[in-house]
Write an enzyme that holds these catalytic residues in place. Structure first.
Site, mmCIF file in Angstrom:
data_model
loop_
_atom_site.group_PDB
_atom_site.id
_atom_site.type_symbol
_atom_site.label_atom_id
_atom_site.label_comp_id
_atom_site.label_asym_id
_atom_site.label_seq_id
_atom_site.Cartn_x
_atom_site.Cartn_y
_atom_site.Cartn_z
ATOM 1 N N LYS A 257 41.491 -7.748 -8.281
ATOM 2 C CA LYS A 257 41.269 -6.906 -7.099
ATOM 3 C C LYS A 257 42.134 -5.632 -7.145
ATOM 4 O O LYS A 257 41.624 -4.516 -7.010
ATOM 5 C CB LYS A 257 41.579 -7.687 -5.805
ATOM 6 N N ARG B 99 40.876 -13.377 4.675
ATOM 7 C CA ARG B 99 41.036 -14.464 3.725
ATOM 8 C C ARG B 99 40.662 -15.802 4.350
ATOM 9 O O ARG B 99 40.779 -16.829 3.689
ATOM 10 C CB ARG B 99 42.499 -14.542 3.356
ATOM 11 N N ARG C 81 51.230 -11.306 -15.651
ATOM 12 C CA ARG C 81 51.242 -10.076 -14.856
ATOM 13 C C ARG C 81 52.659 -9.536 -14.665
ATOM 14 O O ARG C 81 53.605 -10.282 -14.458
ATOM 15 C CB ARG C 81 50.624 -10.324 -13.484
ATOM 16 N N ARG D 260 56.261 -11.140 -10.106
ATOM 17 C CA ARG D 260 56.174 -11.613 -8.715
ATOM 18 C C ARG D 260 56.678 -13.046 -8.616
ATOM 19 O O ARG D 260 56.353 -13.869 -9.460
ATOM 20 C CB ARG D 260 54.718 -11.535 -8.240
ATOM 21 N N ARG E 280 47.954 -21.363 -4.861
ATOM 22 C CA ARG E 280 47.238 -20.221 -4.271
ATOM 23 C C ARG E 280 45.731 -20.349 -4.497
ATOM 24 O O ARG E 280 44.922 -20.018 -3.624
ATOM 25 C CB ARG E 280 47.758 -18.907 -4.884
HETATM 26 P P1 AP5 Z 1 45.339 -8.043 -10.396
HETATM 27 O O1 AP5 Z 1 44.462 -6.856 -10.366
HETATM 28 O O2 AP5 Z 1 46.775 -7.898 -10.053
HETATM 29 O O3 AP5 Z 1 44.661 -9.227 -9.542
HETATM 30 P P2 AP5 Z 1 44.509 -9.454 -7.963
HETATM 31 O O4 AP5 Z 1 43.151 -9.995 -7.742
HETATM 32 O O5 AP5 Z 1 44.901 -8.218 -7.229
HETATM 33 O O6 AP5 Z 1 45.541 -10.616 -7.800
HETATM 34 P P3 AP5 Z 1 46.624 -11.002 -6.714
HETATM 35 O O7 AP5 Z 1 47.398 -12.135 -7.319
HETATM 36 O O8 AP5 Z 1 47.398 -9.825 -6.255
HETATM 37 O O9 AP5 Z 1 45.780 -11.559 -5.574
HETATM 38 P P4 AP5 Z 1 46.248 -12.548 -4.519
HETATM 39 O O10 AP5 Z 1 45.066 -12.556 -3.651
HETATM 40 O O11 AP5 Z 1 46.712 -13.857 -4.997
HETATM 41 O O12 AP5 Z 1 47.593 -11.873 -3.956
HETATM 42 P P5 AP5 Z 1 47.885 -10.846 -2.791
HETATM 43 O O13 AP5 Z 1 48.826 -9.861 -3.320
HETATM 44 O O14 AP5 Z 1 46.638 -10.383 -2.141
HETATM 45 O O15 AP5 Z 1 45.197 -8.682 -11.857
HETATM 46 C C1 AP5 Z 1 45.943 -9.805 -12.243
HETATM 47 C C2 AP5 Z 1 46.412 -9.655 -13.708
HETATM 48 O O16 AP5 Z 1 45.280 -9.670 -14.580
HETATM 49 C C3 AP5 Z 1 47.136 -8.344 -13.984
HETATM 50 O O17 AP5 Z 1 48.189 -8.572 -14.898
HETATM 51 C C4 AP5 Z 1 46.052 -7.445 -14.605
HETATM 52 O O18 AP5 Z 1 46.618 -6.497 -15.497
HETATM 53 C C5 AP5 Z 1 45.165 -8.442 -15.307
HETATM 54 N N1 AP5 Z 1 43.744 -8.063 -15.285
HETATM 55 C C6 AP5 Z 1 43.056 -7.502 -14.264
HETATM 56 N N2 AP5 Z 1 41.777 -7.292 -14.599
HETATM 57 C C7 AP5 Z 1 41.633 -7.757 -15.864
HETATM 58 C C8 AP5 Z 1 40.510 -7.830 -16.783
HETATM 59 N N3 AP5 Z 1 39.273 -7.406 -16.451
HETATM 60 N N4 AP5 Z 1 40.735 -8.370 -18.007
HETATM 61 C C9 AP5 Z 1 41.987 -8.824 -18.345
HETATM 62 N N5 AP5 Z 1 43.054 -8.770 -17.530
HETATM 63 C C10 AP5 Z 1 42.888 -8.254 -16.310
HETATM 64 O O19 AP5 Z 1 48.622 -11.796 -1.751
HETATM 65 C C11 AP5 Z 1 49.896 -12.348 -2.024
HETATM 66 C C12 AP5 Z 1 50.334 -13.268 -0.902
HETATM 67 O O20 AP5 Z 1 50.428 -12.516 0.323
HETATM 68 C C13 AP5 Z 1 49.401 -14.430 -0.554
HETATM 69 O O21 AP5 Z 1 49.622 -15.537 -1.390
HETATM 70 C C14 AP5 Z 1 49.778 -14.684 0.896
HETATM 71 O O22 AP5 Z 1 50.993 -15.393 0.975
HETATM 72 C C15 AP5 Z 1 50.000 -13.301 1.433
HETATM 73 N N6 AP5 Z 1 48.748 -12.737 1.990
HETATM 74 C C16 AP5 Z 1 48.049 -11.666 1.505
HETATM 75 N N7 AP5 Z 1 46.952 -11.428 2.254
HETATM 76 C C17 AP5 Z 1 46.954 -12.374 3.238
HETATM 77 C C18 AP5 Z 1 46.071 -12.657 4.311
HETATM 78 N N8 AP5 Z 1 44.951 -11.944 4.527
HETATM 79 N N9 AP5 Z 1 46.367 -13.704 5.118
HETATM 80 C C19 AP5 Z 1 47.481 -14.442 4.926
HETATM 81 N N10 AP5 Z 1 48.362 -14.227 3.913
HETATM 82 C C20 AP5 Z 1 48.100 -13.198 3.074
#
Ligand code: AP5
Length: 222
Positions: free
Chosen positions: A18, A94, A129, A158, A169
């Site tokens: 994402k 979410r 990552r 992270r 997660r």
């Molecule tokens: P990346 O692009 O970083 O992936 P992402 O989908 O953004 O992953 P996140 O882990 O950030 O999502 P998440 O939903 O778990 O965490 P969030 O920060 O939202 O890519 C991942 C890796 O793969 C990178 O190293 C990248 O280089 C690589 N990659 C990407 N594309 C690729 C490809 N095509 N091929 C190969 N490699 C690739 O949330 C974190 C925490 O915040 C949650 O756990 C929760 O505690 C809290 N939180 C956030 N939103 C909410 C909500 N709405 N409600 C409650 N709690 C929340």
């Protein structure tokens, strides 16, 4: 542009790409990127009251309570820049409750993008990552290593990216995803997120370009 701005939601499992795709979408379409994960990490980093409350949930790989996240998102979505240039909401809603909160505020996207990636790929992506705290850019030790030693030396991991926490997660995602996305089934576009980052973006780009053209047509016919 004379047309109404684009409103986009992007969802998918942890590490489905994402954040990576949002960087590319912002470059091309100039939307305001609103990532709840990034907003929360900034609050934690700044040691605010929200950050202190959110920290333990995030580090455990659990969802932060709705009232904290929803207030934060609503405040950001209603700011003038997001209303004027359009928005790209990443990581929210979410859960079914969060989707209902947006519905009550009459906040609806034009499209709901789902990045679909098999579990075994997700674990690898998370564990490798790394983030650049200076630019906010996302790297991967194997797939997207940084260009210079200087950047490499400052990259951070992270705290929720250990294999164990990623699995937790992922489970939480699976428990909530279907109910949240059911609200947007008529505007859902599923994309194979296991492809290269360029191939994924190509699909997103053509989808959003088409939507933008449709909006201009509607404006002209009114
Ligand atoms: P990346 O692009 O970083 O992936 P992402 O989908 O953004 O992953 P996140 O882990 O950030 O999502 P998440 O939903 O778990 O965490 P969030 O920060 O939202 O890519 C991942 C890796 O793969 C990178 O190293 C990248 O280089 C690589 N990659 C990407 N594309 C690729 C490809 N095509 N091929 C190969 N490699 C690739 O949330 C974190 C925490 O915040 C949650 O756990 C929760 O505690 C809290 N939180 C956030 N939103 C909410 C909500 N709405 N409600 C409650 N709690 C929340």
């Amino acid at each position: 542009s004379i047309s109404e701005p684009l409103k986009v939601m992007i969802s998918g499992a942890p590490a489905s790409g994402k954040g990576t795709q949002c960087e590319l979408i912002v470059q091309k379409f100039g939307l305001v990127h609103i990532s709840t994960g990034d907003l929360l990490r900034a609050e934690v980093g700044a040691g605010t009251e929200i950050g202190n409350k959110a920290k333990e949930f995030m580090n455990a790989g659990q969802l932060v309570p709705d009232e904290i996240v929803t207030a934060m998102v609503a405040a950001r979505l209603t700011r003038e820049d997001a209303k004027q240039t359009g928005w790209l909401l990443d990581g929210y809603p979410r859960s079914y409750g969060q989707a209902q909160s947006l519905e009550k505020m009459q906040i609806r996207p034009n499209v709901y993008i789902v990045l679909d990636v098999p579990d075994e790929i997700l674990i690898d992506r998370c564990v490798g990552r790394r983030l650049d705290p200076v630019t906010g850019k996302i790297y991967h030790l194997k797939f997207f290593p940084p260009d210079t030693e200087e950047i490499k030396a400052r990259l951070i991991t992270r705290p929720d990216d250990t294999e164990e926490k990623v699995k937790s997660r992922l489970n939480i995602y699976k428990q909530n995803a279907e109910a949240a996305s059911s609200v947007y089934s008529s505007i859902t576009h599923k994309i194979d997120g296991s492809q290269s980052k360029e191939a994924v973006f190509k699909e997103i780009e053509s989808l959003l370009s088409q939507l933008q053209q449709d909006k201009v047509k509607i404006m002209k016919s009114e």
